[in-house]
Motif scaffolding. Structure first.
Motif, PDB file in Angstrom:
ATOM      1  N   VAL A 266       0.908  -1.219   0.107  1.00  0.00           N
ATOM      2  CA  VAL A 266      -0.062  -0.244   0.072  1.00  0.00           C
ATOM      3  C   VAL A 266       1.006   1.316   0.074  1.00  0.00           C
ATOM      4  CG1 VAL A 266      -1.704   1.381   1.281  1.00  0.00           C
ATOM      5  CG2 VAL A 266      -1.845  -1.230   1.210  1.00  0.00           C
ATOM      6  N   CYS A 301      -6.752   4.984   9.630  1.00  0.00           N
ATOM      7  CA  CYS A 301      -5.525   4.053   9.911  1.00  0.00           C
ATOM      8  C   CYS A 301      -5.639   3.458  11.250  1.00  0.00           C
ATOM      9  CB  CYS A 301      -4.081   4.691   9.868  1.00  0.00           C
ATOM     10  SG  CYS A 301      -2.820   3.797  10.147  1.00  0.00           S
ATOM     11  N   PRO A 302      -5.537   2.021  11.578  1.00  0.00           N
ATOM     12  CA  PRO A 302      -5.814   1.622  12.849  1.00  0.00           C
ATOM     13  C   PRO A 302      -4.379   1.612  13.434  1.00  0.00           C
ATOM     14  CG  PRO A 302      -5.552  -0.030  11.042  1.00  0.00           C
ATOM     15  CD  PRO A 302      -5.620   1.256  10.494  1.00  0.00           C
ATOM     16  N   THR A 303      -3.250   2.045  13.125  1.00  0.00           N
ATOM     17  CA  THR A 303      -2.122   2.512  13.650  1.00  0.00           C
ATOM     18  C   THR A 303      -1.730   3.698  13.899  1.00  0.00           C
ATOM     19  OG1 THR A 303      -0.776   1.957  11.710  1.00  0.00           O
ATOM     20  CG2 THR A 303      -1.193  -0.066  12.958  1.00  0.00           C
ATOM     21  N   ILE A 305      -0.895   5.912  11.649  1.00  0.00           N
ATOM     22  CA  ILE A 305       0.231   6.776  10.864  1.00  0.00           C
ATOM     23  C   ILE A 305      -0.187   7.326   9.424  1.00  0.00           C
ATOM     24  CG2 ILE A 305       2.115   5.026  11.667  1.00  0.00           C
ATOM     25  CD1 ILE A 305       1.790   3.557   8.756  1.00  0.00           C
ATOM     26  N   CYS A 315       2.669   0.013   9.376  1.00  0.00           N
ATOM     27  CA  CYS A 315       1.646  -0.195   8.392  1.00  0.00           C
ATOM     28  C   CYS A 315       1.296  -1.627   8.271  1.00  0.00           C
ATOM     29  CB  CYS A 315       2.034   0.406   7.174  1.00  0.00           C
ATOM     30  SG  CYS A 315       0.818  -0.015   5.765  1.00  0.00           S
ATOM     31  N   ILE A 316      -0.042  -2.251   8.805  1.00  0.00           N
ATOM     32  CA  ILE A 316      -0.298  -3.482   8.818  1.00  0.00           C
ATOM     33  C   ILE A 316      -0.968  -3.869   7.343  1.00  0.00           C
ATOM     34  CG2 ILE A 316      -0.476  -3.822  10.944  1.00  0.00           C
ATOM     35  CD1 ILE A 316      -3.722  -3.767  10.692  1.00  0.00           C
ATOM     36  N   GLN A 317      -0.905  -2.815   6.262  1.00  0.00           N
ATOM     37  CA  GLN A 317      -1.390  -3.110   5.147  1.00  0.00           C
ATOM     38  C   GLN A 317      -2.881  -3.420   5.040  1.00  0.00           C
ATOM     39  OE1 GLN A 317       1.052  -3.173   1.917  1.00  0.00           O
ATOM     40  NE2 GLN A 317       1.939  -2.141   3.273  1.00  0.00           N
ATOM     41  N   CYS A 318      -3.714  -2.515   5.699  1.00  0.00           N
ATOM     42  CA  CYS A 318      -5.044  -3.217   5.880  1.00  0.00           C
ATOM     43  C   CYS A 318      -5.766  -2.486   4.610  1.00  0.00           C
ATOM     44  CB  CYS A 318      -5.619  -2.708   7.146  1.00  0.00           C
ATOM     45  SG  CYS A 318      -5.718  -0.746   7.494  1.00  0.00           S
ATOM     46  N   ALA A 319      -5.226  -1.566   3.851  1.00  0.00           N
ATOM     47  CA  ALA A 319      -5.826  -0.923   2.735  1.00  0.00           C
ATOM     48  C   ALA A 319      -6.846   0.148   3.000  1.00  0.00           C
ATOM     49  CB  ALA A 319      -6.207  -1.845   1.715  1.00  0.00           C
ATOM     50  N   ALA A 320      -7.122   0.264   4.571  1.00  0.00           N
ATOM     51  CA  ALA A 320      -8.202   1.303   4.956  1.00  0.00           C
ATOM     52  C   ALA A 320      -8.033   2.687   4.199  1.00  0.00           C
ATOM     53  CB  ALA A 320      -8.341   1.563   6.312  1.00  0.00           C
ATOM     54  N   CYS A 321      -6.719   2.960   4.138  1.00  0.00           N
ATOM     55  CA  CYS A 321      -6.202   4.350   3.463  1.00  0.00           C
ATOM     56  C   CYS A 321      -6.663   4.382   2.026  1.00  0.00           C
ATOM     57  CB  CYS A 321      -4.951   4.677   3.947  1.00  0.00           C
ATOM     58  SG  CYS A 321      -3.847   3.294   3.460  1.00  0.00           S
TER      59      CYS A 321
HETATM   60  S1  SF4 Z   1      -2.836   0.275   4.890  1.00  0.00           S
HETATM   61 FE1  SF4 Z   1      -2.988   2.636   5.284  1.00  0.00          FE
HETATM   62  S2  SF4 Z   1      -4.614   2.726   6.904  1.00  0.00           S
HETATM   63 FE2  SF4 Z   1      -3.725   0.325   6.819  1.00  0.00          FE
HETATM   64  S3  SF4 Z   1      -2.103   0.511   8.377  1.00  0.00           S
HETATM   65 FE3  SF4 Z   1      -1.021   1.175   6.504  1.00  0.00          FE
HETATM   66  S4  SF4 Z   1      -1.110   3.148   6.339  1.00  0.00           S
HETATM   67 FE4  SF4 Z   1      -2.345   2.635   8.097  1.00  0.00          FE
END
Ligand code: SF4
Ligand code: SF4
Length: 494
Positions: A266, A301-303, A305, A315-321
């Motif tokens: 992401v 962003c759940p973390t 950032i 970044c846990i790569q959740c793609a919410a952003c």
């Molecule tokens: S993918 Fe985007 S929303 Fe999810 S943890 Fe990473 S920066 Fe934050």
């Protein structure tokens, strides 16, 4: 940067309708990063609790399906039945594992080593090509944090209300709401602990133990583990949250070294987005990029950032952003994908991503070998186990009948799910004869028995010294047999 610094203004203040006239001045454009390889996180004790805004979109819909699908599988696991027994039971006290009709004793645990190798190699391969999809879409930590945050949203409201609630002084109303949140979290924590324990002690013991109040029938040890798992789940999903991913999870720490230029990540399109800044509706002022600096990507962003600062270990790569920014792009009429899944080769070096390379062949080769070996082990596994223990204290005993006697103990394990009746036979030179306590040995499913046997040797027919012997146990229906080798010792007195 603290979360408050990240989120000083209402979510849509930079969407065109509300934009002040002087907002067209773009911020100074910083040079584009040459890499999108993650930076190291900084432990910031002053960082406030993160209250992410919940967003809808393509990736969040996929996440809901994967996350809660996996959670449903976990909750159902102890209730699956196979031939009338619990299909998955990991009895660590005996220890004996039951997996869909197959029984695994300690000596079979090497089989699980193959399973772990296959799981680890699959995870590595996926990480190299698709980054932290495990973290974002299926990790239990992510699932539970998402669930517990949803409870907070249900009780307190959206992000701004949750942040306001946190800053409010303590009152009876605040206490009542906190109690309600903890009570709901507690229900999920208790269900989680029971599910874990049911996989170890069995649902029969846990829920159908004959006591009308089923939990009154539990042992002290069960209570201890139930308490520990409940507490850990509650604290972890309720409080630890992103700290677990950023500072404690070993996978989170080492996965970044597995990324390369072709890993799907992401990423914020720096060139397209900068210089960021607010603008009037329907305009795209000269010198400005597509980022309207609405901060929505940070708020979801759940973390906590800002993906625009480059990829970070947090970044846990959740793609919410991605979903949040796409929604904003739709609103302002710009193309989607300012934040998107892409690779460093594509985004920074403007080249085509290389999917096929040496690494993929290496992973496929190791995985194929591991899967083939595990399949071979599983299909050739004998559900009858035999171990011979030679009684060294009674070697060479000569009885009144003049025969030499050696004593042994045969440890026989019926690892099938049915009752079996076994017989024993000896394969050895002439002059040796086996005598067992029972002609036929009935054993229940998964039962083990140590049976003493003696082998008698006629001194006139056997040679002095060590004579190899093979003892075979076989089921009377002819389905199963197992052999083991040992020696018969005859040392004539001089
Ligand atoms: S993918 Fe985007 S929303 Fe999810 S943890 Fe990473 S920066 Fe934050
Ligand atoms: S990247 Fe997208 S969501 Fe984030 S501030 Fe810019 S426009 Fe808003």
């Amino acid at each position: 940067m603290s979360e408050q610094e990240n989120d000083p203004k209402p979510s849509t203040s930079n969407v065109p309708d509300n934009t002040p006239p002087q907002a067209d001045k773009p911020k100074k454009k910083k040079p584009a990063p040459e890499k999108i390889i993650p930076t190291t996180p900084i432990m910031d004790a002053s960082k406030k609790r993160i209250h992410p805004r919940f967003v809808r979109g393509k990736y969040q819909n996929i996440r809901l399906v994967t996350m809660y699908g996996f959670m449903a599988i976990f909750l159902i696991m102890p209730w699956l039945r196979w031939d009338g027994h619990q299909a998955l039971l990991f009895n660590v006290t005996e220890p004996k594992f039951f997996v869909f009709g197959a029984t695994f004793m300690p000596q079979d645990f090497y089989f699980f080593a193959f399973i772990f190798i296959i799981a680890a190699m699959t995870l590595f391969m996926v990480t190299v090509y698709a980054g932290r999809v495990w973290c974002g879409y299926v990790c239990p930590q992510t699932i539970y944090v998402h669930l517990y945050q949803h409870v907070e949203k249900w009780v307190l409201g959206e992000r701004n209300q949750r942040m306001k609630f946190e800053d409010e002084p303590m009152s009876a109303k605040k206490l009542a709401k906190k109690a309600l949140i903890h009570a709901i979290w507690g229900v999920f924590s208790v269900i989680t602990a029971m599910t874990f324990i049911a996989l170890v002690v069995g649902t029969d013991y846990l829920f159908f133990n004959g006591n009308p109040l089923f939990f009154m029938g539990w042992s002290k040890l069960t209570w201890v583990f139930f308490g520990i798992i409940t507490f850990v789940t509650h604290m972890n999903a309720g409080y630890m949250r992103e700290h677990m991913c950023v500072h404690m999870c070993p996978y989170g720490r080492f996965q970044s070294v597995m990324f390369d230029k072709d890993t799907l990540l992401v990423s914020y399109d720096y060139e397209r987005g900068e210089a960021r800044g607010a603008r009037k509706k329907g305009t795209h002022p000269e010198g400005m990029g597509d980022c309207i600096d609405c901060n929505m990507c940070v708020q979801v962003c759940p973390t906590g950032i800002d993906i625009r600062d480059g990829l970070q270990v947090d970044c846990i790569q959740c793609a919410a952003c991605i979903d949040a920014c796409n929604e904003i792009m739709d609103k302002v009429g710009y193309p989607r994908g300012l934040i998107r899944y892409t690779t460093e080769r594509q985004l920074v070096h403007k080249e085509k991503t290389k999917v096929i390379g040496f690494r993929i062949f290496a992973y496929i080769f190791v995985l194929t070998v591991a899967i083939a070996t595990a399949t071979w082990v599983a299909t050739t596994r004998n559900p009858l186990e035999l171990e011979i223990r030679h009684d060294r204290k009674q070697l060479n005993t000569v009885g009144r009948n003049g025969l030499v006697e050696n004593s042994y103990v045969l440890k026989i394990v019926n690892k099938t799910d049915e009752k079996q009746t076994y017989m024993v036979k000896l394969e050895a030179v002439d002059g040796l004869e086996i005598r067992s306590r029972f002609k036929e040995l009935p054993l229940k499913a998964n039962e083990a028995y140590s049976m003493p046997v003696s082998i008698f040797g006629d001194p006139s027919k056997i040679k002095a010294g060590h004579t190899p012997i093979t003892i075979t146990i076989y089921s009377v229906d002819g389905k199963y047999s197992q052999s083991a080798e040992d020696i018969f010792i005859y040392e004539p007195k001089k």
